[in-house]
Motif scaffolding. Structure first.
Motif, mmCIF file in Angstrom:
data_model
loop_
_atom_site.group_PDB
_atom_site.id
_atom_site.type_symbol
_atom_site.label_atom_id
_atom_site.label_comp_id
_atom_site.label_asym_id
_atom_site.label_seq_id
_atom_site.Cartn_x
_atom_site.Cartn_y
_atom_site.Cartn_z
ATOM 1 N N ALA A 131 4.665 -4.863 -4.629
ATOM 2 C CA ALA A 131 3.503 -5.014 -3.747
ATOM 3 C C ALA A 131 3.617 -4.061 -2.559
ATOM 4 O O ALA A 131 2.619 -3.427 -2.165
ATOM 5 C CB ALA A 131 3.384 -6.458 -3.267
ATOM 6 N N ASP A 132 4.805 -3.927 -1.977
ATOM 7 C CA ASP A 132 5.010 -2.999 -0.874
ATOM 8 C C ASP A 132 4.775 -1.571 -1.318
ATOM 9 O O ASP A 132 4.129 -0.772 -0.619
ATOM 10 C CB ASP A 132 6.432 -3.127 -0.297
ATOM 11 C CG ASP A 132 6.663 -4.461 0.413
ATOM 12 O OD1 ASP A 132 5.655 -5.138 0.755
ATOM 13 O OD2 ASP A 132 7.841 -4.825 0.605
ATOM 14 N N GLU A 133 5.294 -1.194 -2.483
ATOM 15 C CA GLU A 133 5.101 0.153 -2.997
ATOM 16 C C GLU A 133 3.627 0.426 -3.291
ATOM 17 O O GLU A 133 3.118 1.526 -3.016
ATOM 18 C CB GLU A 133 5.936 0.375 -4.266
ATOM 19 C CG GLU A 133 7.429 0.438 -4.004
ATOM 20 C CD GLU A 133 8.257 0.547 -5.277
ATOM 21 O OE1 GLU A 133 7.688 0.657 -6.394
ATOM 22 O OE2 GLU A 133 9.500 0.513 -5.166
ATOM 23 N N PHE A 134 2.950 -0.573 -3.827
ATOM 24 C CA PHE A 134 1.515 -0.447 -4.128
ATOM 25 C C PHE A 134 0.730 -0.232 -2.839
ATOM 26 O O PHE A 134 -0.123 0.664 -2.744
ATOM 27 C CB PHE A 134 1.042 -1.712 -4.864
ATOM 28 C CG PHE A 134 -0.381 -1.664 -5.316
ATOM 29 C CD1 PHE A 134 -0.752 -0.906 -6.406
ATOM 30 C CD2 PHE A 134 -1.358 -2.382 -4.634
ATOM 31 C CE1 PHE A 134 -2.071 -0.868 -6.838
ATOM 32 C CE2 PHE A 134 -2.682 -2.337 -5.054
ATOM 33 C CZ PHE A 134 -3.041 -1.591 -6.148
ATOM 34 N N ALA A 138 1.904 0.897 0.025
ATOM 35 C CA ALA A 138 2.276 2.185 0.603
ATOM 36 C C ALA A 138 1.559 3.315 -0.120
ATOM 37 O O ALA A 138 1.143 4.306 0.516
ATOM 38 C CB ALA A 138 3.800 2.348 0.511
ATOM 39 N N TYR A 139 1.381 3.221 -1.385
ATOM 40 C CA TYR A 139 0.701 4.261 -2.164
ATOM 41 C C TYR A 139 -0.745 4.422 -1.706
ATOM 42 O O TYR A 139 -1.245 5.546 -1.543
ATOM 43 C CB TYR A 139 0.768 3.918 -3.655
ATOM 44 C CG TYR A 139 -0.003 4.874 -4.539
ATOM 45 C CD1 TYR A 139 0.562 6.088 -4.872
ATOM 46 C CD2 TYR A 139 -1.247 4.558 -5.028
ATOM 47 C CE1 TYR A 139 -0.123 7.000 -5.682
ATOM 48 C CE2 TYR A 139 -1.948 5.431 -5.850
ATOM 49 C CZ TYR A 139 -1.385 6.646 -6.167
ATOM 50 O OH TYR A 139 -2.080 7.534 -6.960
ATOM 51 N N PHE A 140 -1.444 3.300 -1.487
ATOM 52 C CA PHE A 140 -2.844 3.364 -1.102
ATOM 53 C C PHE A 140 -3.030 3.663 0.388
ATOM 54 O O PHE A 140 -4.091 4.118 0.791
ATOM 55 C CB PHE A 140 -3.581 2.081 -1.477
ATOM 56 C CG PHE A 140 -3.930 2.060 -2.936
ATOM 57 C CD1 PHE A 140 -4.960 2.828 -3.433
ATOM 58 C CD2 PHE A 140 -3.188 1.273 -3.830
ATOM 59 C CE1 PHE A 140 -5.261 2.824 -4.781
ATOM 60 C CE2 PHE A 140 -3.501 1.259 -5.178
ATOM 61 C CZ PHE A 140 -4.544 2.035 -5.663
ATOM 62 N N GLU A 141 -1.995 3.469 1.194
ATOM 63 C CA GLU A 141 -2.091 3.791 2.607
ATOM 64 C C GLU A 141 -1.932 5.287 2.846
ATOM 65 O O GLU A 141 -2.425 5.813 3.820
ATOM 66 C CB GLU A 141 -1.036 3.024 3.419
ATOM 67 C CG GLU A 141 -1.318 1.562 3.540
ATOM 68 C CD GLU A 141 -0.207 0.788 4.224
ATOM 69 O OE1 GLU A 141 0.823 1.396 4.587
ATOM 70 O OE2 GLU A 141 -0.374 -0.440 4.370
ATOM 71 N N SER A 142 -1.263 5.965 1.909
ATOM 72 C CA SER A 142 -1.027 7.383 2.111
ATOM 73 C C SER A 142 -2.117 8.254 1.564
ATOM 74 O O SER A 142 -3.143 8.003 1.173
ATOM 75 C CB SER A 142 0.279 7.809 1.473
ATOM 76 O OG SER A 142 0.304 7.545 0.098
#
Length: 84
Positions: free
Chosen positions: A75-78, A80-84
């Motif tokens: 969930a954190d990686e997901f 982070a992916y959409f925040e960048s």
């Protein structure tokens, strides 16, 4: 061996005598020893089964915790992916 004296109602005495004949036992003593032995074996198996179930339950709890850690990480990686 030691002796144990037991008292049975007549109907149970008749039943034991019938089982001695039907089961090919040499005596009521032999029949009762076999019953006790079978009960010991059953209880031993139940104890082993309970220990195994307890271990499996602990294992399932560990697996649930591991799942939560992995799910949180994904969930954190997901995110982070959409925040960048």
């Amino acid at each position: 061996m030691t002796n144990i004296k037991i008292f049975l109602p007549e109907s149970m005495k008749v039943f034991v005598e019938e089982q001695v004949v039907k089961g090919g036992y040499s005596s009521a003593n032999e029949y009762l020893q076999e019953l006790i032995f079978q009960d010991q074996q059953r209880k031993s198996q139940e104890g082993k089964r309970a220990q195994l179930m307890a271990k499996l339950h602990i294992q399932a709890q560990l697996n649930d915790k591991e799942f939560e850690v992995i799910a949180d990480k994904l969930a954190d990686e997901f995110a982070a992916y959409f925040e960048s």
